[in-house]
Design a protein around this motif. Structure first.
Motif, PDB file in Angstrom:
ATOM      1  N   SER A 166       0.865  -1.229   0.045  1.00  0.00           N
ATOM      2  CA  SER A 166      -0.032  -0.066  -0.171  1.00  0.00           C
ATOM      3  C   SER A 166       0.848   1.297  -0.176  1.00  0.00           C
ATOM      4  CB  SER A 166      -0.846   0.091   1.334  1.00  0.00           C
ATOM      5  OG  SER A 166      -1.405  -1.175   1.489  1.00  0.00           O
ATOM      6  N   SER A 167       2.166   1.187   0.654  1.00  0.00           N
ATOM      7  CA  SER A 167       2.794   2.421   0.864  1.00  0.00           C
ATOM      8  C   SER A 167       3.418   3.104  -0.555  1.00  0.00           C
ATOM      9  CB  SER A 167       4.066   1.917   1.700  1.00  0.00           C
ATOM     10  OG  SER A 167       3.710   1.359   2.874  1.00  0.00           O
TER      11      SER A 167
ATOM     12  N   LYS B  76      22.365   2.710  -4.991  1.00  0.00           N
ATOM     13  CA  LYS B  76      23.051   3.964  -5.008  1.00  0.00           C
ATOM     14  C   LYS B  76      22.354   5.103  -4.111  1.00  0.00           C
ATOM     15  CE  LYS B  76      25.495   3.144  -9.505  1.00  0.00           C
ATOM     16  NZ  LYS B  76      24.623   2.111  -9.884  1.00  0.00           N
ATOM     17  N   ARG B  77      20.918   4.840  -4.615  1.00  0.00           N
ATOM     18  CA  ARG B  77      20.138   6.091  -3.480  1.00  0.00           C
ATOM     19  C   ARG B  77      18.988   4.830  -3.117  1.00  0.00           C
ATOM     20  NH1 ARG B  77      17.997  10.723  -6.816  1.00  0.00           N
ATOM     21  NH2 ARG B  77      17.901  11.897  -4.923  1.00  0.00           N
ATOM     22  N   ILE B  78      18.577   5.262  -1.980  1.00  0.00           N
ATOM     23  CA  ILE B  78      17.309   4.663  -1.451  1.00  0.00           C
ATOM     24  C   ILE B  78      16.171   5.691  -0.975  1.00  0.00           C
ATOM     25  CG2 ILE B  78      16.518   3.299   0.348  1.00  0.00           C
ATOM     26  CD1 ILE B  78      19.299   1.607   0.298  1.00  0.00           C
ATOM     27  N   VAL B  79      14.955   5.384  -1.435  1.00  0.00           N
ATOM     28  CA  VAL B  79      13.771   6.160  -0.852  1.00  0.00           C
ATOM     29  C   VAL B  79      12.796   5.413  -0.157  1.00  0.00           C
ATOM     30  CG1 VAL B  79      11.849   7.741  -1.283  1.00  0.00           C
ATOM     31  CG2 VAL B  79      14.195   7.840  -2.698  1.00  0.00           C
ATOM     32  N   LEU B  80      12.506   5.474   1.183  1.00  0.00           N
ATOM     33  CA  LEU B  80      11.623   4.575   1.677  1.00  0.00           C
ATOM     34  C   LEU B  80      10.285   5.481   2.063  1.00  0.00           C
ATOM     35  CD1 LEU B  80      12.288   2.075   4.601  1.00  0.00           C
ATOM     36  CD2 LEU B  80      10.700   3.687   4.880  1.00  0.00           C
ATOM     37  N   VAL B  81       9.337   4.752   1.988  1.00  0.00           N
ATOM     38  CA  VAL B  81       8.035   5.379   2.106  1.00  0.00           C
ATOM     39  C   VAL B  81       7.260   4.783   3.407  1.00  0.00           C
ATOM     40  CG1 VAL B  81       7.425   6.858   0.168  1.00  0.00           C
ATOM     41  CG2 VAL B  81       7.096   4.419   0.271  1.00  0.00           C
ATOM     42  N   ALA B  82       6.974   5.571   4.331  1.00  0.00           N
ATOM     43  CA  ALA B  82       6.156   4.978   5.469  1.00  0.00           C
ATOM     44  C   ALA B  82       4.892   5.678   5.871  1.00  0.00           C
ATOM     45  CB  ALA B  82       6.957   4.954   6.612  1.00  0.00           C
ATOM     46  N   SER B  83       3.813   5.127   5.914  1.00  0.00           N
ATOM     47  CA  SER B  83       2.516   6.054   6.284  1.00  0.00           C
ATOM     48  C   SER B  83       1.862   5.249   7.223  1.00  0.00           C
ATOM     49  CB  SER B  83       1.920   5.935   5.177  1.00  0.00           C
ATOM     50  OG  SER B  83       0.568   6.475   5.253  1.00  0.00           O
TER      51      SER B  83
ATOM     52  N   LYS C 239       2.859   1.756  11.429  1.00  0.00           N
ATOM     53  CA  LYS C 239       4.233   1.998  11.149  1.00  0.00           C
ATOM     54  C   LYS C 239       5.230   2.547  12.053  1.00  0.00           C
ATOM     55  CE  LYS C 239       3.413  -0.690   7.539  1.00  0.00           C
ATOM     56  NZ  LYS C 239       3.654  -0.291   5.987  1.00  0.00           N
ATOM     57  N   ALA C 240       4.657   3.230  12.974  1.00  0.00           N
ATOM     58  CA  ALA C 240       5.438   4.205  13.969  1.00  0.00           C
ATOM     59  C   ALA C 240       6.456   3.647  14.644  1.00  0.00           C
ATOM     60  CB  ALA C 240       4.032   5.028  14.783  1.00  0.00           C
ATOM     61  N   ASP C 241       6.052   2.332  15.222  1.00  0.00           N
ATOM     62  CA  ASP C 241       7.263   1.698  16.072  1.00  0.00           C
ATOM     63  C   ASP C 241       8.412   1.376  15.062  1.00  0.00           C
ATOM     64  OD1 ASP C 241       7.764   0.578  18.441  1.00  0.00           O
ATOM     65  OD2 ASP C 241       7.656  -1.447  17.523  1.00  0.00           O
TER      66      ASP C 241
ATOM     67  N   ASP D  40      22.924   7.297   1.221  1.00  0.00           N
ATOM     68  CA  ASP D  40      21.957   8.396   0.521  1.00  0.00           C
ATOM     69  C   ASP D  40      20.638   7.573   0.622  1.00  0.00           C
ATOM     70  OD1 ASP D  40      20.526  10.021  -1.089  1.00  0.00           O
ATOM     71  OD2 ASP D  40      21.983   9.863  -2.773  1.00  0.00           O
ATOM     72  N   CYS D  41      20.152   7.403   1.863  1.00  0.00           N
ATOM     73  CA  CYS D  41      18.914   6.910   2.212  1.00  0.00           C
ATOM     74  C   CYS D  41      17.942   8.078   2.571  1.00  0.00           C
ATOM     75  CB  CYS D  41      18.948   6.035   3.283  1.00  0.00           C
ATOM     76  SG  CYS D  41      17.393   5.304   3.820  1.00  0.00           S
ATOM     77  N   THR D  42      16.859   8.428   2.032  1.00  0.00           N
ATOM     78  CA  THR D  42      15.756   9.268   2.304  1.00  0.00           C
ATOM     79  C   THR D  42      14.589   8.650   2.662  1.00  0.00           C
ATOM     80  OG1 THR D  42      16.591  10.785   0.594  1.00  0.00           O
ATOM     81  CG2 THR D  42      14.378  11.144   1.374  1.00  0.00           C
ATOM     82  N   VAL D  43      14.072   8.891   3.858  1.00  0.00           N
ATOM     83  CA  VAL D  43      12.985   8.523   4.585  1.00  0.00           C
ATOM     84  C   VAL D  43      11.847   9.381   4.371  1.00  0.00           C
ATOM     85  CG1 VAL D  43      11.811   7.362   6.566  1.00  0.00           C
ATOM     86  CG2 VAL D  43      14.160   6.744   5.849  1.00  0.00           C
ATOM     87  N   VAL D  44      10.743   9.027   3.745  1.00  0.00           N
ATOM     88  CA  VAL D  44       9.517   9.794   3.746  1.00  0.00           C
ATOM     89  C   VAL D  44       8.324   9.331   4.538  1.00  0.00           C
ATOM     90  CG1 VAL D  44       7.863  11.355   1.987  1.00  0.00           C
ATOM     91  CG2 VAL D  44      10.254  10.354   1.312  1.00  0.00           C
ATOM     92  N   VAL D  45       7.980  10.190   5.374  1.00  0.00           N
ATOM     93  CA  VAL D  45       7.147   9.816   6.582  1.00  0.00           C
ATOM     94  C   VAL D  45       5.901  10.790   6.514  1.00  0.00           C
ATOM     95  CG1 VAL D  45       8.631   8.451   8.112  1.00  0.00           C
ATOM     96  CG2 VAL D  45       8.332  11.009   8.499  1.00  0.00           C
ATOM     97  N   ASP D  46       4.754  10.368   6.663  1.00  0.00           N
ATOM     98  CA  ASP D  46       3.655  10.779   6.923  1.00  0.00           C
ATOM     99  C   ASP D  46       3.599  11.287   8.561  1.00  0.00           C
ATOM    100  OD1 ASP D  46       2.371   8.719   7.967  1.00  0.00           O
ATOM    101  OD2 ASP D  46       0.766   8.825   6.635  1.00  0.00           O
TER     102      ASP D  46
END
Ligand code: GLP
Length: 242
Positions: free
Chosen positions: A38-39, A191-198, A202-204, A228-234
């Motif tokens: 779903s993320s 080389k780059r990572i983008v992680l999405v969490a919503s 997922k908070a814990d 180079d890791c970007t974490v995109v959170v709501d």
């Protein structure tokens, strides 16, 4: 780790899609590591919108997906091959011949795994890997454990993962018990990572991923060492980190 905070799922999706769109625009022959669940659905929706507006071109893109359920054919509506066609591939000009997903019904699973790693290597590695995160901190299907496997492998799903994913199936019994997954080395070599969490569920995992000790008990915590890791959170996913 770079953290991008969004107020809700839609904003999270847009911000993640912007990073991926920049990658595609700057390097038209990028190798994208793709994720299901779903993320990333909303992220794919934005990419499709921008493609339809003429702002993105997928014709030179190659993709490698993280994982696939063992035993599901590509046309099973809960296979990740089906998911990718439904949520991205059928809507953009990516060449299907340049999309790669482990074959859920491979006759020789060990060969499927080594061939998948050889494929990633032959492509020169992954330029940008998109990830979700499991409520137990898994990435791909790299489940918590005493040790993590480096390359693509078949893994037994944790009961908690079967619980989390049963919402997509008619019943819990229908959820496959095993999956092919890229290994932790495959993921960390991107080389780059983008992680999405919503979402609150997922908070814990997000708190442990970002602030916890680096441990195989929380596979996503290994992302702390990626350059180079970007974490995109709501807001809900970030709620235990405030
Ligand atoms: C699944 C997938 C992961 C995904 C995770 C979260 O089991 N193998 O790649 O990131 O679980 O899924 P969702 O985004 O639906 O919560």
């Amino acid at each position: 780790m770079k953290i991008i905070k969004a107020s809700n799922y839609d904003e999270m999706s847009k911000k993640a899609a912007q990073v991926i769109a920049a990658q595609i625009t700057l390097k038209g022959d990028s190798v994208l590591g793709l994720a299901t669940g779903s993320s990333p659905e909303g992220t794919y929706k934005y990419l499709i919108d921008w493609y339809n507006q003429g702002d993105l071109d997928f014709s030179g893109i190659t993709s490698v997906n993280l994982d696939e359920y063992v035993g599901l054919t590509a046309d099973h509506d809960q296979s990740y091959a089906y998911f990718m066609r439904k949520h991205l591939f059928d809507h953009v000009n990516i060449d299907l011949a340049n999309t790669n997903i482990p074959c859920g019904i491979a006759e020789d699973p060990a060969a499927e795994c080594s061939n998948y790693d050889a494929k990633i290597k032959s492509l020169g590695g992954v330029d940008l890997q998109l990830l979700g995160i499991g409520p137990n901190g898994h990435i791909g299907f790299n489940e918590p454990g005493d040790e993590l496997v480096a390359g693509t492998h078949v893994t037994d799903l944790k009961e908690s993962t079967i619980d989390a994913n049963q919402r997509f199936f008619a019943s819990r019994d229908d959820v496959p018990r095993q999956a092919f997954t890229m290994g932790i080395r495959d993921i960390l070599q991107a080389k780059r990572i983008v992680l999405v969490a919503s979402g609150k569920n997922k908070a814990d995992a997000v708190k442990k991923m970002v602030f916890g000790p680096i441990t195989t008990a929380v596979p996503a915590s290994l992302l702390q060492v990626h350059p180079d890791c970007t974490v995109v959170v709501d807001a809900d996913a970030w709620s235990l980190c405030e």
